[in-house]
Design a protein around this motif. Sequence first.
Motif, PDB file in Angstrom:
ATOM      1  N   ASP A 100      40.381 -26.524  20.837  1.00 36.60           N
ATOM      2  CA  ASP A 100      41.081 -25.264  20.566  1.00 36.60           C
ATOM      3  C   ASP A 100      41.703 -24.663  21.826  1.00 36.60           C
ATOM      4  O   ASP A 100      42.811 -24.137  21.778  1.00 36.60           O
ATOM      5  CB  ASP A 100      40.127 -24.253  19.941  1.00 36.60           C
ATOM      6  CG  ASP A 100      39.712 -24.643  18.533  1.00 36.60           C
ATOM      7  OD1 ASP A 100      40.436 -25.446  17.910  1.00 36.60           O
ATOM      8  OD2 ASP A 100      38.676 -24.149  18.065  1.00 36.60           O
ATOM      9  N   LEU A 101      40.993 -24.729  22.938  1.00 41.80           N
ATOM     10  CA  LEU A 101      41.510 -24.142  24.176  1.00 41.80           C
ATOM     11  C   LEU A 101      42.805 -24.814  24.607  1.00 41.80           C
ATOM     12  O   LEU A 101      43.792 -24.136  24.921  1.00 41.80           O
ATOM     13  CB  LEU A 101      40.462 -24.240  25.292  1.00 41.80           C
ATOM     14  CG  LEU A 101      40.921 -23.741  26.653  1.00 41.80           C
ATOM     15  CD1 LEU A 101      41.111 -22.233  26.617  1.00 41.80           C
ATOM     16  CD2 LEU A 101      39.951 -24.133  27.731  1.00 41.80           C
ATOM     17  N   GLU A 102      42.820 -26.133  24.629  1.00 40.60           N
ATOM     18  CA  GLU A 102      44.011 -26.861  25.080  1.00 40.60           C
ATOM     19  C   GLU A 102      45.193 -26.619  24.149  1.00 40.60           C
ATOM     20  O   GLU A 102      46.314 -26.368  24.604  1.00 40.60           O
ATOM     21  CB  GLU A 102      43.707 -28.357  25.168  1.00 40.60           C
ATOM     22  CG  GLU A 102      42.745 -28.720  26.266  1.00 40.60           C
ATOM     23  CD  GLU A 102      42.456 -30.210  26.322  1.00 40.60           C
ATOM     24  OE1 GLU A 102      42.815 -30.945  25.374  1.00 40.60           O
ATOM     25  OE2 GLU A 102      41.870 -30.647  27.323  1.00 40.60           O
ATOM     26  N   VAL A 103      44.956 -26.686  22.839  1.00 42.23           N
ATOM     27  CA  VAL A 103      46.038 -26.511  21.870  1.00 42.23           C
ATOM     28  C   VAL A 103      46.570 -25.083  21.915  1.00 42.23           C
ATOM     29  O   VAL A 103      47.789 -24.856  21.900  1.00 42.23           O
ATOM     30  CB  VAL A 103      45.548 -26.888  20.453  1.00 42.23           C
ATOM     31  CG1 VAL A 103      46.566 -26.519  19.402  1.00 42.23           C
ATOM     32  CG2 VAL A 103      45.229 -28.371  20.384  1.00 42.23           C
ATOM     33  N   THR A 104      45.679 -24.107  22.012  1.00 42.54           N
ATOM     34  CA  THR A 104      46.108 -22.711  22.080  1.00 42.54           C
ATOM     35  C   THR A 104      46.902 -22.439  23.349  1.00 42.54           C
ATOM     36  O   THR A 104      47.929 -21.755  23.320  1.00 42.54           O
ATOM     37  CB  THR A 104      44.889 -21.773  22.024  1.00 42.54           C
ATOM     38  OG1 THR A 104      44.154 -22.051  20.834  1.00 42.54           O
ATOM     39  CG2 THR A 104      45.307 -20.324  22.050  1.00 42.54           C
ATOM     40  N   LEU A 105      46.449 -22.992  24.461  1.00 41.82           N
ATOM     41  CA  LEU A 105      47.159 -22.801  25.728  1.00 41.82           C
ATOM     42  C   LEU A 105      48.558 -23.400  25.662  1.00 41.82           C
ATOM     43  O   LEU A 105      49.532 -22.772  26.100  1.00 41.82           O
ATOM     44  CB  LEU A 105      46.350 -23.413  26.869  1.00 41.82           C
ATOM     45  CG  LEU A 105      46.771 -23.091  28.280  1.00 41.82           C
ATOM     46  CD1 LEU A 105      46.798 -21.585  28.511  1.00 41.82           C
ATOM     47  CD2 LEU A 105      45.827 -23.737  29.271  1.00 41.82           C
ATOM     48  N   LEU A 106      48.689 -24.595  25.091  1.00 38.99           N
ATOM     49  CA  LEU A 106      50.015 -25.206  24.958  1.00 38.99           C
ATOM     50  C   LEU A 106      50.901 -24.377  24.038  1.00 38.99           C
ATOM     51  O   LEU A 106      52.078 -24.154  24.343  1.00 38.99           O
ATOM     52  CB  LEU A 106      49.896 -26.643  24.443  1.00 38.99           C
ATOM     53  CG  LEU A 106      51.224 -27.381  24.253  1.00 38.99           C
ATOM     54  CD1 LEU A 106      51.943 -27.537  25.580  1.00 38.99           C
ATOM     55  CD2 LEU A 106      51.006 -28.726  23.602  1.00 38.99           C
ATOM     56  N   VAL A 119      55.656 -21.616  15.430  1.00 38.66           N
ATOM     57  CA  VAL A 119      55.504 -20.918  14.160  1.00 38.66           C
ATOM     58  C   VAL A 119      54.143 -21.211  13.547  1.00 38.66           C
ATOM     59  O   VAL A 119      53.471 -20.313  13.047  1.00 38.66           O
ATOM     60  CB  VAL A 119      56.632 -21.328  13.185  1.00 38.66           C
ATOM     61  CG1 VAL A 119      56.466 -20.649  11.844  1.00 38.66           C
ATOM     62  CG2 VAL A 119      57.990 -21.016  13.773  1.00 38.66           C
ATOM     63  N   GLU A 120      53.727 -22.467  13.600  1.00 40.81           N
ATOM     64  CA  GLU A 120      52.469 -22.844  12.971  1.00 40.81           C
ATOM     65  C   GLU A 120      51.892 -24.063  13.670  1.00 40.81           C
ATOM     66  O   GLU A 120      52.615 -24.904  14.195  1.00 40.81           O
ATOM     67  CB  GLU A 120      52.687 -23.157  11.491  1.00 40.81           C
ATOM     68  CG  GLU A 120      51.414 -23.416  10.729  1.00 40.81           C
ATOM     69  CD  GLU A 120      51.667 -23.663   9.252  1.00 40.81           C
ATOM     70  OE1 GLU A 120      50.703 -24.068   8.590  1.00 40.81           O
ATOM     71  OE2 GLU A 120      52.792 -23.465   8.782  1.00 40.81           O
ATOM     72  N   VAL A 121      50.571 -24.136  13.645  1.00 39.22           N
ATOM     73  CA  VAL A 121      49.840 -25.301  14.133  1.00 39.22           C
ATOM     74  C   VAL A 121      49.096 -25.875  12.932  1.00 39.22           C
ATOM     75  O   VAL A 121      48.463 -25.129  12.182  1.00 39.22           O
ATOM     76  CB  VAL A 121      48.842 -24.917  15.254  1.00 39.22           C
ATOM     77  CG1 VAL A 121      48.088 -26.129  15.744  1.00 39.22           C
ATOM     78  CG2 VAL A 121      49.563 -24.235  16.396  1.00 39.22           C
ATOM     79  N   THR A 122      49.172 -27.190  12.742  1.00 36.49           N
ATOM     80  CA  THR A 122      48.498 -27.794  11.597  1.00 36.49           C
ATOM     81  C   THR A 122      46.988 -27.657  11.729  1.00 36.49           C
ATOM     82  O   THR A 122      46.464 -27.383  12.811  1.00 36.49           O
ATOM     83  CB  THR A 122      48.872 -29.280  11.459  1.00 36.49           C
ATOM     84  OG1 THR A 122      48.512 -29.965  12.655  1.00 36.49           O
ATOM     85  CG2 THR A 122      50.353 -29.447  11.181  1.00 36.49           C
ATOM     86  N   SER A 123      46.294 -27.876  10.622  1.00 36.67           N
ATOM     87  CA  SER A 123      44.839 -27.684  10.614  1.00 36.67           C
ATOM     88  C   SER A 123      44.114 -28.681  11.517  1.00 36.67           C
ATOM     89  O   SER A 123      43.046 -28.370  12.033  1.00 36.67           O
ATOM     90  CB  SER A 123      44.303 -27.788   9.190  1.00 36.67           C
ATOM     91  OG  SER A 123      44.614 -29.067   8.653  1.00 36.67           O
ATOM     92  N   LYS A 148      55.250 -31.784  30.510  1.00 39.60           N
ATOM     93  CA  LYS A 148      54.769 -31.206  31.771  1.00 39.60           C
ATOM     94  C   LYS A 148      53.546 -30.322  31.546  1.00 39.60           C
ATOM     95  O   LYS A 148      52.581 -30.368  32.302  1.00 39.60           O
ATOM     96  CB  LYS A 148      55.884 -30.398  32.438  1.00 39.60           C
ATOM     97  CG  LYS A 148      57.011 -31.255  32.962  1.00 39.60           C
ATOM     98  CD  LYS A 148      58.106 -30.407  33.555  1.00 39.60           C
ATOM     99  CE  LYS A 148      59.284 -31.244  33.977  1.00 39.60           C
ATOM    100  NZ  LYS A 148      60.389 -30.421  34.475  1.00 39.60           N
ATOM    101  N   PHE A 149      53.597 -29.502  30.481  1.00 39.02           N
ATOM    102  CA  PHE A 149      52.483 -28.617  30.183  1.00 39.02           C
ATOM    103  C   PHE A 149      51.227 -29.406  29.821  1.00 39.02           C
ATOM    104  O   PHE A 149      50.131 -29.058  30.251  1.00 39.02           O
ATOM    105  CB  PHE A 149      52.829 -27.652  29.051  1.00 39.02           C
ATOM    106  CG  PHE A 149      53.752 -26.533  29.438  1.00 39.02           C
ATOM    107  CD1 PHE A 149      53.705 -25.976  30.706  1.00 39.02           C
ATOM    108  CD2 PHE A 149      54.654 -26.025  28.532  1.00 39.02           C
ATOM    109  CE1 PHE A 149      54.548 -24.942  31.061  1.00 39.02           C
ATOM    110  CE2 PHE A 149      55.496 -24.988  28.872  1.00 39.02           C
ATOM    111  CZ  PHE A 149      55.446 -24.444  30.133  1.00 39.02           C
ATOM    112  N   GLU A 150      51.379 -30.457  29.012  1.00 37.61           N
ATOM    113  CA  GLU A 150      50.212 -31.248  28.612  1.00 37.61           C
ATOM    114  C   GLU A 150      49.524 -31.864  29.825  1.00 37.61           C
ATOM    115  O   GLU A 150      48.298 -31.839  29.931  1.00 37.61           O
ATOM    116  CB  GLU A 150      50.617 -32.348  27.633  1.00 37.61           C
ATOM    117  CG  GLU A 150      50.755 -31.893  26.216  1.00 37.61           C
ATOM    118  CD  GLU A 150      51.060 -33.016  25.253  1.00 37.61           C
ATOM    119  OE1 GLU A 150      51.433 -34.131  25.715  1.00 37.61           O
ATOM    120  OE2 GLU A 150      50.925 -32.803  24.040  1.00 37.61           O
ATOM    121  N   LYS A 151      50.318 -32.404  30.726  1.00 42.79           N
ATOM    122  CA  LYS A 151      49.751 -33.021  31.934  1.00 42.79           C
ATOM    123  C   LYS A 151      48.980 -31.985  32.766  1.00 42.79           C
ATOM    124  O   LYS A 151      47.863 -32.234  33.207  1.00 42.79           O
ATOM    125  CB  LYS A 151      50.876 -33.648  32.752  1.00 42.79           C
ATOM    126  CG  LYS A 151      50.422 -34.375  33.982  1.00 42.79           C
ATOM    127  CD  LYS A 151      51.593 -34.974  34.719  1.00 42.79           C
ATOM    128  CE  LYS A 151      51.161 -35.590  36.017  1.00 42.79           C
ATOM    129  NZ  LYS A 151      52.291 -36.077  36.808  1.00 42.79           N
TER     130      LYS A 151
END
Length: 159
Positions: A100-106, A119-123, A148-151
């Motif tokens: 959750d932290l990584e996905v929310t930060l991205l 707009v939305e993140v899948t489940s 770049k952000f993911e790295k």
Amino acid sequence: MPMQVLVNLLIGVIWMFLQDDWSVLTFFSGYLFGLLVLYILRRYLPTKFYLVTLLAIVQLFFVFIYELFTSSILVIRQILRPKINITPGIFTLETELEGDLEVTLLALLLTLTPGSVVVEVTSDSKKFYIHAMDIPESSNAVLQSKAKFEKAIKKVTRA
């Protein structure tokens, strides 16, 4: 990491007690001594050395500032044209990030860059639906930003 910071601050304060000098310079020298002690003991600590994580956070900040600047230029270029010729739309973007932290930060970093909004993140947290101001230009910029952000996020959150 928080425990390492507290131990380092404690070493700095103890250093001030032992030197019997209550100045910022004495605390700073004790803090540097604490950094040396923690660096020597880093293989016995359960988490990685906190200075590495701190530098990764600073690097992520500078990556964000760079992407913010470049995407702002892209948006300003679109706005200052005599006739606005944009094709807004929604596209999907897949991510390799986990948790959750990584996905929310991205998602937050992509939303904060001008011209795109998550707009939305899948489940399963593997796909983002992103609204872009101009699909051809903005989607390419978002794809480059995402890489770049993911790295940089992986350097911060993973050991």
